[in-house]
Structure formats: C-alpha cells, structure tokens
Write an enzyme that holds these catalytic residues in place. Structure first.
Site: not given
Ligand code: KE4
Length: 427
Positions: A143, A238, A266
């Site tokens: 993701y 990533d 994060k």
């Molecule tokens: P954000 O746009 O949510 O800040 O980051 C996206 C992203 C990009 N790359 C990785 C490896 C990530 O894990 C994420 C976001 N992770 C999720 C949890 N698995 C965020 C939680 C959510 O979607 O509310």
C-alpha cells in the site's frame, strides 16, 4: 461498555462517510464499534467510555516514543503562537531537510509534503518524468497511499475490504500499473522482460506492513536493485512505515539496500501531517521549480508540522539506543506471544523485524499477499476483540503491522502476553 463510542459512531455516520475519516478505523473487518479516543499518554489510549488500552497501533506508526511525548508537545505549543502557517519558506524547513539528509545515506535533496500518499504519488510522477517511461511495478498487498496508480491489488484497507478494482481508477491509469507477488523476483524479471524500456519505476515497501508485517526474503531487494541498474528503472523504497522506525536511516540502513528515491511519512511528522520524498540530485533536480515535474502543496513544510517532526527526529538521531530498546521490547513480546500460542496448539505465524510485528493464524509462513490472505482471518477477528476487552488495542485488521512505541514498559508487555494467554480459550 462502549456506550459513548456507540453514540458518537451513530452520530458520526450522519456527517462522515462510514463515520470515519479513514476506512481502516471503522472496525469493518473485525466487526463491532470503533472506539472514539478521548486522549492518549505514553503507551496508553483512553476511550470516551474511560477504558484504558495498551496501544499497538501508535497512530499507524508515528508515535514511536509514545503518545504526548513532552518535547514534541512543548515544541508545538511554543511555535503555534508564531502563526500556524505562512505559505513561505522558513529556516525550520531548511533545518528539517538538513537533519533528514544527515540521517539517510543517499538523499541529496528532499521535498516535504503533507502525507505518505503525496510522497509516493510525487515520487512516481518524478520517476516517470525523469525516465520518460509510463509504467510502474508495485507488489500485491503493498500500500502506497490512495493515489490512483497504487490502487491496483493494494494492501491495508483495500485488502481489508477485499476491493479488487477500485471504482474511479480508470483503465487508462490501471494499465500502467503492473503487479507482482512480493518476494517473487522471477515474476518481476518476467514483467521487466515483457515491458523492456517501458517501466519507469519499481516501488516497494522494503518491509511490507500492509498485509501484516512481512519481511523481504534474502536477496529479494538486492535482486530488485540489480534489475533496476540493468534496465534503467528507478527503484523507489516506500519507507513511509519503515523510515526512522527500523533505524535512524530506516530500512536502507537496517537492510543495507540503496534506493534511487525514498518516500517518508508517519514518524517523520511526529504525529503531525508530514510526508517527504527525496533521493539523488540527478533525479530530484527534475522537480519544479528546478525542473518541469510539477509538484506543490499549500501546507508543505508547515512550521508546526516541521517543529514536531524535527523535535522527534533529532531525538531519534541523538539517542540511537532507542532502536535497541524498541527491538528488545518487541522480541520480548514476540517470545511471550510465541510461548502462549505454542501452548494453544493451533497453527500460527509471528513475523517481526525491529518494532514491527504481526500474528497470522496460518499453518505456513506468511511471505506474500496470497499467504496472508489464506490465513484464518476470521480467527484474527476473534483474537482482536478478545484482546480489546482485556485492554489491548491491536490494528483492527489482519492486513496491518503492529507498531511498538518506546513508552511501553515490561509490565505492559507482560499484561499483553497475559491477555493473549487468557484469550486463547475464545479462539
Ligand atoms: P498516508 O497518505 O496515509 O499518510 O500514507 C500512505 C502510505 C504510504 N506507504 C505506506 C507503506 C503506508 O503504510 C501508508 C499508509 N499506511 C496506512 C496503514 N496501513 C495508513 C492508515 C490509514 O490508511 O488510515
């Protein structure tokens, strides 16, 4: 037990889609009512009904030193009085960029954005602009945020809700996203052979955290690196989850791999909305206003977000023993879970690296999306609630990594292990 959360959830659904501002929070895959959080401190969350939980989500990664870590709280309080945004450059942004560059081995230039999604979508656009190629390779169950190119066989909430094709992602976009199973280097090589000269980038979570925690097999990342070198493909790690979590220099430092571009989120913001992408100057100089790959953001480099992230990263850089402590605590938890689950006698797997860990109810190793999906995730649902009612708050999906924070004490880990022991009779 959860009356106020239930009332708030009912009310929230009248004005917010699904009652939440991000789908994974809705408890849809585990059932029940999402807890509305009143406050948090150190390793604990407190919900609106007054219950305390030992927190293993840490806001999905950012709260690596625990909640309300005082230096960050004080920094935000101090800087808020100077205004919360200017839309103009500040010294803080320069200091933040210099700090990151001092921590990560191969970043010459870095651009701040406001989320991990923005960081990843900008990195893809940059790789396409730099190479003049259109296609990308991503991995099933990974993701990279919710930008269109990534919502093809994605992990996290997309996997949690088993959304095969996301409406609104056009065939024109999806056709340029090629996918392979994680840890399957031959599959990647086959795609590269079939699309020689067409692939701009391979984007990969160096340690996957969006289908549970899944480690790279020995040689996998190294194989991607050499394939990218041979084929002129931009390798994007990533590190939104792993960056500044697995080591001061992230997965690159921990695993000894070097990417062409990195994305962060994060931890980098200390709980405030921050993402970033960076890498070699030869590539980054194509980003506007230096080059023509346009990327922008009203709140990029926001001063409050910068001082929060800077304060946290400075601590992580100056006290690397934090990483040793975090890993020791995670291994203690892992060993305790292993002992408890072994006594239970049913199949399970525990994946762990650094302060990332996940439990899978599977009788074979969980090494990719297929094996993560084949696990008994119905059992995870029961496990989740059995722990929740005993005051332990796990991510509400089997397709997520747990994140430890360094405010956790041995007594918290022991309480968690005890809760697991007590919950086994319910599984
Ligand atoms: P954000 O746009 O949510 O800040 O980051 C996206 C992203 C990009 N790359 C990785 C490896 C990530 O894990 C994420 C976001 N992770 C999720 C949890 N698995 C965020 C939680 C959510 O979607 O509310």
């Amino acid at each position: 037990m959860y009356e106020k959360s239930q009332q708030l959830f009912e009310r929230a659904q009248q004005s917010i889609p699904g009652g939440v501002n991000s789908p994974v929070r809705a408890f849809r895959s585990v059932g029940g009512t999402p807890l509305f959080i009143q406050r948090a401190e150190g390793p604990y969350l407190y919900d609106v009904d007054g219950h305390r939980y030992i927190d293993y989500i840490a806001s999905w990664g950012p709260m690596i030193l625990g909640h309300a870590w005082q230096p960050v709280v004080k920094a935000i309080q101090e800087y808020a009085v100077y205004s919360t945004s200017y839309g103009a450059p500040t010294q803080l942004e320069v200091e933040m960029a210099e700090l990151i560059i001092s921590m990560v081995p191969n970043v010459d230039l870095i651009r701040m954005v406001s989320s991990g999604t923005e960081a990843c979508m900008s990195a893809i656009r940059l790789a396409r602009g730099y190479t003049g190629r259109n296609k990308i390779i991503k991995f099933e169950g990974h993701y990279h945020g919710h930008a269109d190119p990534f919502l093809v066989k994605a992990g996290s909430g997309v996997a949690t809700f088993n959304i095969q094709t996301v409406p609104g992602v056009t065939p024109g976009v999806a056709q340029d996203t090629l996918t392979a199973p994680y840890n399957d280097l031959n599959a990647v090589k086959k795609i590269a052979d079939e699309h020689r000269g067409e692939i701009a980038a391979i984007i990969v979570e160096p340690v996957a955290g969006n289908m549970g925690c899944i480690l790279p097999q020995p040689g996998f990342l190294e194989g991607l690196r050499s394939l990218c070198d041979i084929e002129g493909i931009v390798l994007i790690l990533d590190e939104v989850m792993t960056g500044f979590r697995l080591a001061p220099g992230g997965a690159q430092e921990r695993l000894g791999i070097r990417a062409d571009l990195l994305t962060y989120g994060k931890v980098i913001g200390g709980g405030m909305p921050v993402g970033a992408f960076g890498g070699r100057k030869e590539i980054m100089q194509h980003i506007a206003p230096l080059g023509n790959v346009y990327q922008a953001g009203t709140l990029s480099g926001n001063p409050i977000a910068m001082i929060a992230g800077y304060t946290l990263l400075k601590e992580l850089k100056n006290n690397p023993k934090i990483y040793t402590e975090l890993e020791e605590k995670t291994i203690y938890l892992r060993d305790g879970l292993d002992k408890a689950l072994k006594s239970w006698g049913q199949p399970y797997q525990i994946n762990q690296l650094g302060s990332m860990i996940s439990v899978h109810f599977s009788d074979h190793p969980v090494t990719d999306f297929a094996t993560a999906s084949a696990a008994n995730n119905q059992r995870f649902k029961i496990f989740f609630h059995a722990l929740l009612k005993r005051g332990v708050y796990l991510p509400p999906s089997a397709f997520e990594s747990w994140f430890l924070n360094n405010a956790l004490k041995k007594e918290d880990l022991d309480a968690t292990i005890k809760a697991v022991q007590e919950s086994l009779r319910e599984l």
